[in-house]
Design a protein around this motif. Sequence first.
Motif, PDB file in Angstrom:
ATOM      1  N   HIS A 276      92.048  11.148 -17.612  1.00  0.00           N
ATOM      2  CA  HIS A 276      91.782  10.628 -15.942  1.00  0.00           C
ATOM      3  C   HIS A 276      90.241  10.931 -15.945  1.00  0.00           C
ATOM      4  O   HIS A 276      89.796  11.775 -16.505  1.00  0.00           O
ATOM      5  CB  HIS A 276      92.634  11.467 -15.483  1.00  0.00           C
ATOM      6  CG  HIS A 276      92.040  11.522 -13.715  1.00  0.00           C
ATOM      7  ND1 HIS A 276      92.396  10.364 -13.010  1.00  0.00           N
ATOM      8  CD2 HIS A 276      90.992  12.280 -13.178  1.00  0.00           C
ATOM      9  CE1 HIS A 276      92.040  10.553 -11.717  1.00  0.00           C
ATOM     10  NE2 HIS A 276      91.043  11.642 -11.973  1.00  0.00           N
TER      11      HIS A 276
ATOM     12  N   CYS B 270      87.693  10.629 -12.291  1.00  0.00           N
ATOM     13  CA  CYS B 270      87.682  10.116 -10.928  1.00  0.00           C
ATOM     14  C   CYS B 270      86.413   8.725 -10.674  1.00  0.00           C
ATOM     15  O   CYS B 270      86.203   8.620  -9.659  1.00  0.00           O
ATOM     16  CB  CYS B 270      87.321  11.336  -9.832  1.00  0.00           C
ATOM     17  SG  CYS B 270      88.608  12.497  -9.824  1.00  0.00           S
TER      18      CYS B 270
ATOM     19  N   CYS C 210      92.191  18.312 -10.900  1.00  0.00           N
ATOM     20  CA  CYS C 210      91.097  17.616 -11.635  1.00  0.00           C
ATOM     21  C   CYS C 210      89.980  18.596 -11.783  1.00  0.00           C
ATOM     22  O   CYS C 210      89.122  18.797 -10.343  1.00  0.00           O
ATOM     23  CB  CYS C 210      91.083  16.092 -10.845  1.00  0.00           C
ATOM     24  SG  CYS C 210      89.963  15.310 -11.943  1.00  0.00           S
TER      25      CYS C 210
ATOM     26  N   CYS D 184      87.414  16.791 -13.629  1.00  0.00           N
ATOM     27  CA  CYS D 184      86.829  15.527 -14.592  1.00  0.00           C
ATOM     28  C   CYS D 184      85.453  15.590 -15.056  1.00  0.00           C
ATOM     29  O   CYS D 184      84.739  15.142 -15.750  1.00  0.00           O
ATOM     30  CB  CYS D 184      87.449  14.283 -14.238  1.00  0.00           C
ATOM     31  SG  CYS D 184      86.615  13.854 -12.674  1.00  0.00           S
TER      32      CYS D 184
ATOM     33  N   CYS E 208      84.079  13.899  -8.067  1.00  0.00           N
ATOM     34  CA  CYS E 208      85.537  14.342  -8.271  1.00  0.00           C
ATOM     35  C   CYS E 208      86.355  14.814  -7.130  1.00  0.00           C
ATOM     36  O   CYS E 208      85.557  15.551  -6.263  1.00  0.00           O
ATOM     37  CB  CYS E 208      85.415  15.296  -9.291  1.00  0.00           C
ATOM     38  SG  CYS E 208      87.005  16.020  -9.838  1.00  0.00           S
ATOM     39  N   ARG E 209      87.611  14.038  -6.906  1.00  0.00           N
ATOM     40  CA  ARG E 209      88.292  14.465  -6.105  1.00  0.00           C
ATOM     41  C   ARG E 209      89.032  15.817  -6.057  1.00  0.00           C
ATOM     42  O   ARG E 209      89.798  16.218  -5.042  1.00  0.00           O
ATOM     43  CB  ARG E 209      89.478  13.320  -5.684  1.00  0.00           C
ATOM     44  CG  ARG E 209      88.748  12.004  -5.605  1.00  0.00           C
ATOM     45  CD  ARG E 209      89.841  10.842  -5.193  1.00  0.00           C
ATOM     46  NE  ARG E 209      90.965  10.633  -6.253  1.00  0.00           N
ATOM     47  CZ  ARG E 209      90.973  10.016  -7.496  1.00  0.00           C
ATOM     48  NH1 ARG E 209      89.895   9.310  -7.733  1.00  0.00           N
ATOM     49  NH2 ARG E 209      91.722   9.862  -8.191  1.00  0.00           N
TER      50      ARG E 209
HETATM   51 ZN    ZN Z   1      88.017  14.387 -11.152  1.00  0.00          ZN
END
Ligand code: ZN
Length: 159
Positions: free
Chosen positions: A69, A71, A112, A114, A119-120
């Motif tokens: 994944h 974001c 997350c 990432c 990034c969320r």
């Molecule tokens: Zn992220």
Amino acid sequence: MQEKIYVSESMIGRGVFAKRPLKPRELIFYMNGKLIDFEKSIAHMGEYSVQIGAHSYVDPISPARYLNHSCAPNAGFVDDISLIALRPIVPGEEIRFDYSTTMLERHWELDCSCGAADCRRRIQDFDLLPYDLQQHYLELGVVQSFILEEVAALKTKAA
Ligand SMILES: [Zn+2]
């Protein structure tokens, strides 16, 4: 299709990488796998399952199985199973999509990290994304069709 990508170690387990330059909207590969229902998805392979219907999932085989994944993704699924590039991708770059574009289940979330600037911090269902981001993914056409149907149904109900 495998002349375009390879599976290798990434910072977070295995990942999928570009073998050669990929152009925006270029088809990278089709997701392939076994169709499973929600209960089976929980029982086995939950972590790899990709949702393609309100109660149906694909347990993907390689390479889709190893897609991580992001974001700020450089790829996304059109027509539910066709992974395309969303911007130019250079050889050796990891190919990632936003898991939220295939999620509307109220079942699974994940923290997350990432590394994207925006990034969320949490991977959640599509309808929980910021509105502008939902619109962005809808314009790119990389949202699973069952999500489009469910979101349309919710809007009808609310109106
Ligand atoms: Zn992220």
